[in-house]
Design a protein around this motif. Structure first.
Motif, PDB file in Angstrom:
ATOM      1  N   LYS A 239     -10.797   6.834  -0.338  1.00  0.00           N
ATOM      2  CA  LYS A 239     -11.955   5.971  -0.157  1.00  0.00           C
ATOM      3  C   LYS A 239     -13.205   6.792   0.144  1.00  0.00           C
ATOM      4  O   LYS A 239     -14.269   6.539  -0.376  1.00  0.00           O
ATOM      5  CB  LYS A 239     -11.664   5.013   1.007  1.00  0.00           C
TER       6      LYS A 239
ATOM      7  N   LEU B 297      -5.042  -6.301  -0.756  1.00  0.00           N
ATOM      8  CA  LEU B 297      -4.578  -5.129  -0.016  1.00  0.00           C
ATOM      9  C   LEU B 297      -5.702  -4.102   0.110  1.00  0.00           C
ATOM     10  O   LEU B 297      -5.858  -3.465   1.149  1.00  0.00           O
ATOM     11  CB  LEU B 297      -3.365  -4.500  -0.713  1.00  0.00           C
ATOM     12  N   HIS B 298      -6.490  -3.954  -0.946  1.00  0.00           N
ATOM     13  CA  HIS B 298      -7.625  -3.041  -0.883  1.00  0.00           C
ATOM     14  C   HIS B 298      -8.647  -3.529   0.137  1.00  0.00           C
ATOM     15  O   HIS B 298      -9.166  -2.747   0.930  1.00  0.00           O
ATOM     16  CB  HIS B 298      -8.297  -2.921  -2.266  1.00  0.00           C
TER      17      HIS B 298
ATOM     18  N   GLN C 170      -1.236   4.970   3.573  1.00  0.00           N
ATOM     19  CA  GLN C 170      -2.514   4.630   4.223  1.00  0.00           C
ATOM     20  C   GLN C 170      -3.443   5.849   4.360  1.00  0.00           C
ATOM     21  O   GLN C 170      -4.620   5.779   4.012  1.00  0.00           O
ATOM     22  CB  GLN C 170      -2.219   4.055   5.615  1.00  0.00           C
TER      23      GLN C 170
ATOM     24  N   ASN D  22      -4.944   7.058   1.166  1.00  0.00           N
ATOM     25  CA  ASN D  22      -5.972   6.147   0.676  1.00  0.00           C
ATOM     26  C   ASN D  22      -7.266   6.245   1.460  1.00  0.00           C
ATOM     27  O   ASN D  22      -8.332   6.013   0.918  1.00  0.00           O
ATOM     28  CB  ASN D  22      -5.446   4.720   0.705  1.00  0.00           C
TER      29      ASN D  22
ATOM     30  N   VAL E 136       0.854  -1.195   0.000  1.00  0.00           N
ATOM     31  CA  VAL E 136       0.000   0.000   0.000  1.00  0.00           C
ATOM     32  C   VAL E 136       0.887   1.241   0.000  1.00  0.00           C
ATOM     33  O   VAL E 136       1.877   1.316   0.716  1.00  0.00           O
ATOM     34  CB  VAL E 136      -0.922  -0.013   1.244  1.00  0.00           C
TER      35      VAL E 136
ATOM     36  N   GLU F  86     -17.939   0.067  -1.344  1.00  0.00           N
ATOM     37  CA  GLU F  86     -16.825   1.002  -1.582  1.00  0.00           C
ATOM     38  C   GLU F  86     -16.018   0.598  -2.819  1.00  0.00           C
ATOM     39  O   GLU F  86     -15.560   1.441  -3.582  1.00  0.00           O
ATOM     40  CB  GLU F  86     -15.930   1.060  -0.342  1.00  0.00           C
TER      41      GLU F  86
ATOM     42  N   GLU G 234      -6.159  -4.460   3.934  1.00  0.00           N
ATOM     43  CA  GLU G 234      -5.393  -3.377   4.568  1.00  0.00           C
ATOM     44  C   GLU G 234      -6.121  -2.040   4.468  1.00  0.00           C
ATOM     45  O   GLU G 234      -6.021  -1.205   5.345  1.00  0.00           O
ATOM     46  CB  GLU G 234      -4.001  -3.284   3.955  1.00  0.00           C
ATOM     47  N   LEU G 235      -6.795  -1.830   3.362  1.00  0.00           N
ATOM     48  CA  LEU G 235      -7.498  -0.552   3.209  1.00  0.00           C
ATOM     49  C   LEU G 235      -8.961  -0.664   3.594  1.00  0.00           C
ATOM     50  O   LEU G 235      -9.674   0.330   3.615  1.00  0.00           O
ATOM     51  CB  LEU G 235      -7.365  -0.048   1.762  1.00  0.00           C
ATOM     52  N   GLY G 236      -9.399  -1.881   3.877  1.00  0.00           N
ATOM     53  CA  GLY G 236     -10.741  -2.090   4.427  1.00  0.00           C
ATOM     54  C   GLY G 236     -11.885  -1.793   3.480  1.00  0.00           C
ATOM     55  O   GLY G 236     -12.969  -1.400   3.922  1.00  0.00           O
ATOM     56  N   TYR G 237     -11.675  -1.955   2.206  1.00  0.00           N
ATOM     57  CA  TYR G 237     -12.760  -1.683   1.250  1.00  0.00           C
ATOM     58  C   TYR G 237     -13.883  -2.704   1.385  1.00  0.00           C
ATOM     59  O   TYR G 237     -13.637  -3.906   1.394  1.00  0.00           O
ATOM     60  CB  TYR G 237     -12.225  -1.718  -0.187  1.00  0.00           C
TER      61      TYR G 237
END
Lengths: 166, 361
Positions: free
Chosen positions: A159, B318-319, A152, A155, A149, B329, B322-325
């Protein structure tokens, strides 16, 4: 008189190759006490340690050499039969395989057969596997290590914002 | 900022759904002439919001999809067909695949805004003639990637280490693989995931050949890519050694398949090409393969596990992790509906939660 750019008979090249190969082999092994050169009517064999008889041949990809099937030729791969007056020898062939145009040799090795059946073969120009020090393997990056990533916080904003207005 | 309607994306959306202009106009309750003007970008002020909403509904895309700024890219140099001789894929299907590839590129670009990828192996561009022909180019790549002699263990991972993104797809057409190289992205190889593992490996090697050797189309590029793939997967010298001794029959091809992990037909073709098989031997074996119906599907006993791309699923993971999509979303990020998300990427919500996704393989 016109001179042909190549041999008119395919067998000419192979016959010449055989002559040169045999000559070279005799030259290289001269004085070797374990080798006996056995001359026959119109061919030649080599006997190693009074145990193995070798003849030089051209072969195809199936490792079959071709001979006009005279009784003597047929007997070469019948190991129970006496041949050339040497009893109890294992008879094998040192063969080469030319490419389709006879411009290169693609394989050389020793072949043992029983009749039409191949017993074993041993490639003479196979890569030599010598014991070497074990080198550490190159770092093996896994697919998981190939992506990470970027940022963070950035991103998180992305989002929230999304990429459209729906 | 005023958003501009992207009529090129409308064309792609319609082609993706395999619908005609009249079908979409009718479903949207619009006059076909009006719809046609919208699709061709002929309305100076852009289409009215109401028309866009109706079209979006008819095509099952969110309205936001049509206001993205991405430009469509043309079809790639090579669309690798199922059979060498059947190079024609129907026009409608080809347009749908073209649209899908564009969507996937747009999505990948979105994903890569948040993700760094790492290239640990070189990916040179080598001119075929200057490189000594496709076989020699493949030998150079084996050396550059430090592939040991013998079968290539995991070609997909080698490609990914060299910076290529391998994306499994379901084209639903007689297409095995497609390479897309666009300036602002790493090369992307799309592979049909429903094909047998042997064919997938061969397609991947073929597409890597295009990435390395081809920038402009030529009459010989497909043959060059096939030859490159052959040398990359089964080096000529080593295969020759394998063909020496014994007789060439289907059993031998099956044994060599399990060693080299390419199809029996691939080995037979290569054996013939490099002169390991006499023409009548090769002909006889082709006939036997054909009679057994193995041309489209080789016997199950000779199957092996397919290679799994790791990098692209990792980007999705990872989306998601880690990015919690969440599913909504993800859908918002890509401007598509969850149905398409599931279809394109196999993403599903984990049972009992809407915040995490899992990738279906």
């Amino acid at each position: 008189m016109a001179v042909s750019a190549t041999w008119r008979r395919k067998g000419t090249r192979r016959a010449l190759f055989w002559e040169f190969a045999v000559d070279k082999f005799i030259e290289l092994t001269q004085g070797d006490p374990g080798l006996h050169v056995a001359e026959h009517n119109d061919t030649i064999s080599f006997i190693f340690d009074d145990a193995i008889l070798v003849r030089f041949k051209k072969a195809d990809m199936d490792l079959h050499s071709s001979n006009y099937p005279t009784p003597t030729a047929e007997l070469f791969h019948e190991h129970e039969a006496d041949l050339f007056g040497f009893i109890g020898l294992q008879r094998v062939e040192a063969v080469y395989i030319p490419n389709q145009f006879d411009t290169d040799i693609i394989w050389t090795g020793i072949v043992a057969r029983e009749g039409r059946r191949e017993l074993w073969n041993l490639e003479l120009n196979a890569p030599v596997v010598a014991p070497t020090a074990v080198l550490p393997p190159p770092v093996q990056t896994s697919a998981d290590d190939l992506a990470s990533v970027k940022n963070q916080a950035k991103n998180a904003d992305r989002k929230q914002g999304g990429h459209g207005d729906n | 900022m005023q958003q501009t309607f992207n009529h090129r994306l409308l064309l792609l959306a319609r082609q993706y759904r395999e619908k005609s202009q009249s079908e979409v106009a009718q479903a949207a309750g619009l006059n076909q002439g009006h719809y046609s003007r919208i699709e061709n970008g002929l309305l100076p002020e852009g289409p009215p919001d109401d028309s866009v909403a109706r079209i979006a509904d008819a095509l099952s895309f969110p309205v936001a999809f049509f206001y993205q700024t991405e430009r469509a890219v043309g079809l790639p140099l090579s669309v690798h067909p199922f059979h060498r001789k059947k190079q024609a894929v129907g026009e409608r299907v080809l347009k749908r695949v073209h649209a899908e590839l564009n969507f996937r590129l747009i999505h990948l670009r979105r994903f890569l805004e948040a993700i760094d990828t790492k290239q640990v192996l070189p990916l040179p561009m080598i001119d075929v003639d200057e490189g000594g022909g496709p076989r020699e180019v493949a030998r150079k790549i084996r050396l550059a990637w430090m592939i040991p002699p013998g079968p290539v263990d995991d070609l997909t991972l080698y490609a990914e280490r060299a910076g290529i993104i391998v994306v499994p797809c379901e084209f639903g057409a007689a297409i095995d693989g497609v390479t897309m190289t666009v300036p602002d992205m790493p090369p992307v190889i799309f592979l049909e995931k429903t094909t047998p593992a042997d064919r997938m490996r061969a397609s991947l090697a073929h597409e890597i050949g295009h990435v390395i050797m081809h920038r402009v189309p030529t009459d010989t590029m497909e043959d060059e890519a096939y030859t490159f793939a052959a040398e990359l997967l089964v080096p000529e010298k080593e295969l020759r050694r394998d063909f020496v001794g014994g007789s060439a029959n289907l059993g031998k091809l099956a044994r060599l398949k399990s060693k080299w992990r390419v199809s029996m037909q691939f080995l037979l073709y290569q054996g013939g090409q490099i002169g390991c098989l006499r023409p009548h031997q090769a002909q006889y074996l082709w006939k036997q393969i054909s009679q057994r119906g193995w041309k489209t599907r080789e016997p199950a006993e000779t199957d092996f596990a397919p290679e799994q791309p790791g990098l692209f699923p990792r980007i999705l993971k990872l989306h998601s992790e880690e990015l919690g999509y969440s599913m909504p979303e993800f859908a918002k990020l890509l401007n598509i509906y969850p149905n398409d998300l599931r279809h394109l990427y196999g993403l599903q919500e984990k049972a009992g939660t809407s915040s995490h996704l899992r990738l279906l393989t």
